[in-house]
Design an enzyme around this catalytic site. Structure first.
Site, PDB file in Angstrom:
ATOM      1  N   ASP A  83       0.872  -1.175   0.000  1.00 32.10           N
ATOM      2  CA  ASP A  83       0.000   0.000   0.000  1.00 32.10           C
ATOM      3  C   ASP A  83       0.909   1.224   0.000  1.00 32.10           C
ATOM      4  O   ASP A  83       1.720   1.399   0.913  1.00 32.10           O
ATOM      5  CB  ASP A  83      -0.880  -0.025   1.245  1.00 32.10           C
ATOM      6  CG  ASP A  83      -1.981   1.015   1.242  1.00 32.10           C
ATOM      7  OD1 ASP A  83      -2.089   1.792   0.263  1.00 32.10           O
ATOM      8  OD2 ASP A  83      -2.740   1.069   2.223  1.00 32.10           O
ATOM      9  N   ASN A  91      -2.193  12.871  -4.835  1.00 34.91           N
ATOM     10  CA  ASN A  91      -3.320  13.222  -5.700  1.00 34.91           C
ATOM     11  C   ASN A  91      -3.874  14.600  -5.365  1.00 34.91           C
ATOM     12  O   ASN A  91      -4.174  15.395  -6.252  1.00 34.91           O
ATOM     13  CB  ASN A  91      -4.439  12.187  -5.586  1.00 34.91           C
ATOM     14  CG  ASN A  91      -4.231  10.999  -6.483  1.00 34.91           C
ATOM     15  OD1 ASN A  91      -3.533  11.080  -7.493  1.00 34.91           O
ATOM     16  ND2 ASN A  91      -4.828   9.879  -6.123  1.00 34.91           N
ATOM     17  N   HIS A  96      -4.460  14.445  -9.975  1.00 36.52           N
ATOM     18  CA  HIS A  96      -4.640  13.031 -10.300  1.00 36.52           C
ATOM     19  C   HIS A  96      -3.788  12.591 -11.482  1.00 36.52           C
ATOM     20  O   HIS A  96      -3.363  11.437 -11.541  1.00 36.52           O
ATOM     21  CB  HIS A  96      -6.120  12.729 -10.541  1.00 36.52           C
ATOM     22  CG  HIS A  96      -6.922  12.762  -9.282  1.00 36.52           C
ATOM     23  ND1 HIS A  96      -7.009  11.693  -8.441  1.00 36.52           N
ATOM     24  CD2 HIS A  96      -7.653  13.763  -8.711  1.00 36.52           C
ATOM     25  CE1 HIS A  96      -7.763  12.008  -7.397  1.00 36.52           C
ATOM     26  NE2 HIS A  96      -8.169  13.262  -7.533  1.00 36.52           N
ATOM     27  N   ASP A 100      -1.428   9.455 -11.353  1.00 36.99           N
ATOM     28  CA  ASP A 100      -1.420   8.369 -12.336  1.00 36.99           C
ATOM     29  C   ASP A 100      -0.004   8.088 -12.835  1.00 36.99           C
ATOM     30  O   ASP A 100       0.392   6.938 -13.007  1.00 36.99           O
ATOM     31  CB  ASP A 100      -2.328   8.700 -13.519  1.00 36.99           C
ATOM     32  CG  ASP A 100      -3.806   8.598 -13.174  1.00 36.99           C
ATOM     33  OD1 ASP A 100      -4.144   8.107 -12.082  1.00 36.99           O
ATOM     34  OD2 ASP A 100      -4.624   9.023 -14.022  1.00 36.99           O
ATOM     35  N   ASP A 126      -4.168   2.484  -4.833  1.00 41.61           N
ATOM     36  CA  ASP A 126      -2.718   2.544  -4.589  1.00 41.61           C
ATOM     37  C   ASP A 126      -2.228   1.260  -3.926  1.00 41.61           C
ATOM     38  O   ASP A 126      -1.262   1.259  -3.190  1.00 41.61           O
ATOM     39  CB  ASP A 126      -2.363   3.759  -3.733  1.00 41.61           C
ATOM     40  CG  ASP A 126      -2.954   3.699  -2.334  1.00 41.61           C
ATOM     41  OD1 ASP A 126      -3.884   2.903  -2.097  1.00 41.61           O
ATOM     42  OD2 ASP A 126      -2.496   4.462  -1.471  1.00 41.61           O
ATOM     43  N   ARG A 146      14.058  -4.723  -0.821  1.00 41.20           N
ATOM     44  CA  ARG A 146      14.766  -4.291  -2.027  1.00 41.20           C
ATOM     45  C   ARG A 146      13.882  -3.348  -2.859  1.00 41.20           C
ATOM     46  O   ARG A 146      14.337  -2.318  -3.353  1.00 41.20           O
ATOM     47  CB  ARG A 146      15.193  -5.509  -2.844  1.00 41.20           C
ATOM     48  CG  ARG A 146      16.126  -5.160  -3.991  1.00 41.20           C
ATOM     49  CD  ARG A 146      16.564  -6.371  -4.798  1.00 41.20           C
ATOM     50  NE  ARG A 146      15.425  -6.893  -5.536  1.00 41.20           N
ATOM     51  CZ  ARG A 146      14.950  -8.139  -5.458  1.00 41.20           C
ATOM     52  NH1 ARG A 146      15.525  -9.021  -4.673  1.00 41.20           N
ATOM     53  NH2 ARG A 146      13.925  -8.521  -6.155  1.00 41.20           N
TER      54      ARG A 146
END
Length: 189
Positions: A83, A91, A96, A100, A126, A146
């Site tokens: 997440d 955003n 937005h 994106d 997300d 990583r």
């Protein structure tokens, strides 16, 4: 069996062959074309258009397949759920369209940082999921660290580069600590 009957038979055979090539060959070609289009539509239905990764539906289907294979062959399977941190602020603050671009950049970074056998997905706004076959929880933790190190590195300042992104990740694996699909998902989530 006289000459007129033989000529008529020859004519009917030639007409039949001509009809075959005029009707059946294009139908076979149309069938192959329809199959190709169906396969392309199916692939599109399972791909997130923004990141190019598998979508939520593809994730659910692949999770079922991978869990079944892990149980059948007695091999480990790890699930990492990611997440992005503070993505709403990106955003809200930069728009937005920029968000994106950040998602697309993150998707490329994730896809480029995994083995060929690993499967990355964008499962929601997300949220991302990684299926890592033949991987235990400790190895999945290394993969997640990583990827986090890569995401935190300010990338080369190219057009649409969001800079660094951080994320939170949950990890679980079969056969330990999870023993079922439901446990695998709930522990990683």
């Amino acid at each position: 069996f006289g000459y007129p009957a033989f000529a008529l038979l020859l004519f009917v055979t030639a007409a039949g062959l001509a009809l075959f090539y005029l009707v059946v060959t294009p139908l076979a070609s149309s069938r192959a074309d329809l199959n190709d289009r169906y396969q392309a539509a199916l692939a599109d239905a399972l791909r997130d258009p923004l990141t190019g990764l598998g979508n939520h539906r593809a994730f659910q289907e692949e999770l079922d397949r991978q869990v079944e294979a892990a149980h059948r062959y007695g091999v480990p399977l790890a699930l990492v759920i990611i997440d992005l941190d503070e993505f709403k602020a990106i955003n809200d603050g930069k728009g937005h369209a920029f968000g994106d671009q950040a998602l697309a950049h993150f998707g490329r970074m994730v896809a480029g940082g995994l083995r060929r056998a690993d499967r990355p997905f964008r499962t929601g706004g997300d949220e991302f999921a990684l299926l890592l076959p033949h991987t235990d929880a400790d190895s999945a933790r290394i993969v997640a660290r990583r990827l986090l190190a890569s995401a935190l590195q300010p990338a080369l300042r190219s057009e649409g580069d969001p800079g660094s992104l951080s994320f939170s990740a949950g990890i679980s694996a079969l056969p330990e600590p999870a023993s079922s699909r439901a446990q695998l998902y709930s522990q990683a989530d």
